[in-house]
Design a protein around this motif. Structure first.
Motif, PDB file in Angstrom:
ATOM      1  N   LEU A  31       0.881  -1.294   0.004  1.00  0.00           N
ATOM      2  CA  LEU A  31      -0.019  -0.035  -0.117  1.00  0.00           C
ATOM      3  C   LEU A  31       0.859   1.193  -0.031  1.00  0.00           C
ATOM      4  N   CYS A  34       2.376   1.649  -3.636  1.00  0.00           N
ATOM      5  CA  CYS A  34       1.507   1.446  -4.910  1.00  0.00           C
ATOM      6  C   CYS A  34       1.258   2.954  -5.414  1.00  0.00           C
ATOM      7  N   GLU A  36      -1.216   4.828  -6.266  1.00  0.00           N
ATOM      8  CA  GLU A  36      -2.223   5.689  -5.711  1.00  0.00           C
ATOM      9  C   GLU A  36      -2.478   5.617  -4.138  1.00  0.00           C
ATOM     10  N   GLU A  38      -3.546   3.261  -2.405  1.00  0.00           N
ATOM     11  CA  GLU A  38      -4.581   2.596  -2.043  1.00  0.00           C
ATOM     12  C   GLU A  38      -4.839   1.470  -3.112  1.00  0.00           C
ATOM     13  N   ALA A  39      -5.410   0.571  -2.576  1.00  0.00           N
ATOM     14  CA  ALA A  39      -5.915  -0.631  -3.549  1.00  0.00           C
ATOM     15  C   ALA A  39      -6.913  -1.509  -2.902  1.00  0.00           C
ATOM     16  N   THR A  40      -7.634  -2.125  -4.135  1.00  0.00           N
ATOM     17  CA  THR A  40      -8.690  -2.997  -3.649  1.00  0.00           C
ATOM     18  C   THR A  40      -8.079  -4.456  -3.174  1.00  0.00           C
ATOM     19  N   ASP A  43      -6.700  -6.558  -5.846  1.00  0.00           N
ATOM     20  CA  ASP A  43      -5.191  -5.818  -6.259  1.00  0.00           C
ATOM     21  C   ASP A  43      -4.192  -6.435  -5.282  1.00  0.00           C
ATOM     22  N   ILE A  44      -4.390  -6.323  -3.867  1.00  0.00           N
ATOM     23  CA  ILE A  44      -3.727  -6.820  -2.776  1.00  0.00           C
ATOM     24  C   ILE A  44      -3.307  -8.102  -2.980  1.00  0.00           C
ATOM     25  N   LYS A  47      -0.858  -8.872  -5.809  1.00  0.00           N
ATOM     26  CA  LYS A  47       0.384  -8.207  -5.846  1.00  0.00           C
ATOM     27  C   LYS A  47       1.274  -9.219  -4.864  1.00  0.00           C
ATOM     28  N   TYR A  78     -11.469   0.297  -1.454  1.00  0.00           N
ATOM     29  CA  TYR A  78     -10.299   0.670  -1.598  1.00  0.00           C
ATOM     30  C   TYR A  78      -9.713   0.857  -0.024  1.00  0.00           C
ATOM     31  N   LYS A  80      -6.218   1.904   2.178  1.00  0.00           N
ATOM     32  CA  LYS A  80      -5.002   2.765   2.528  1.00  0.00           C
ATOM     33  C   LYS A  80      -4.339   2.593   3.952  1.00  0.00           C
TER      34      LYS A  80
END
Length: 103
Positions: A31, A34, A36, A38-40, A43-44, A47, A78, A80
């Motif tokens: 986090l 990345c 932004e 932030e991530a969903t 996505d996490i 990754k 999202y 963060k």
């Protein structure tokens, strides 16, 4: 010298517990790195190479301790880092290390 109070000690204990898991550390690093910040959950999970349910469980714990916060936008949530909480924890950790180093 500033000392830790009972509440600070308990918060610090919980922070160390949550950060003691490698996958939760990976989530926080991901986090912070990345674009932004932030991530969903999807996505996490992708990754850091864990299942989406596992990522959800780690995020649930991080969120319950206010280490991360979430925002729902459309169908996605999202996540963060909660920088206010991390800053508070850092102050407690700094105090602890000052005490241990007799500074």
């Amino acid at each position: 010298m500033e000392n830790l109070n009972h509440e600070s000690e308990e918060e610090l204990e919980e922070t160390f517990k949550v950060l003691s898991n490698p996958n939760r550390l990976k989530i926080l690093c991901m986090l912070s790195e990345c674009e932004e910040n932030e991530a969903t959950v999807g996505d996490i999970a992708e990754k850091i190479n864990i299942t989406q349910p596992a990522a959800s469980q780690h995020l649930k714990l991080l969120k319950s301790l206010k280490v991360v916060k979430s925002t729902k936008r459309g169908n996605n949530i999202y996540y963060k880092i909660n920088t206010n909480k991390i800053s508070q924890d850092k102050k407690c950790i700094d105090t602890l290390f000052k005490m241990m180093l007799n500074e």
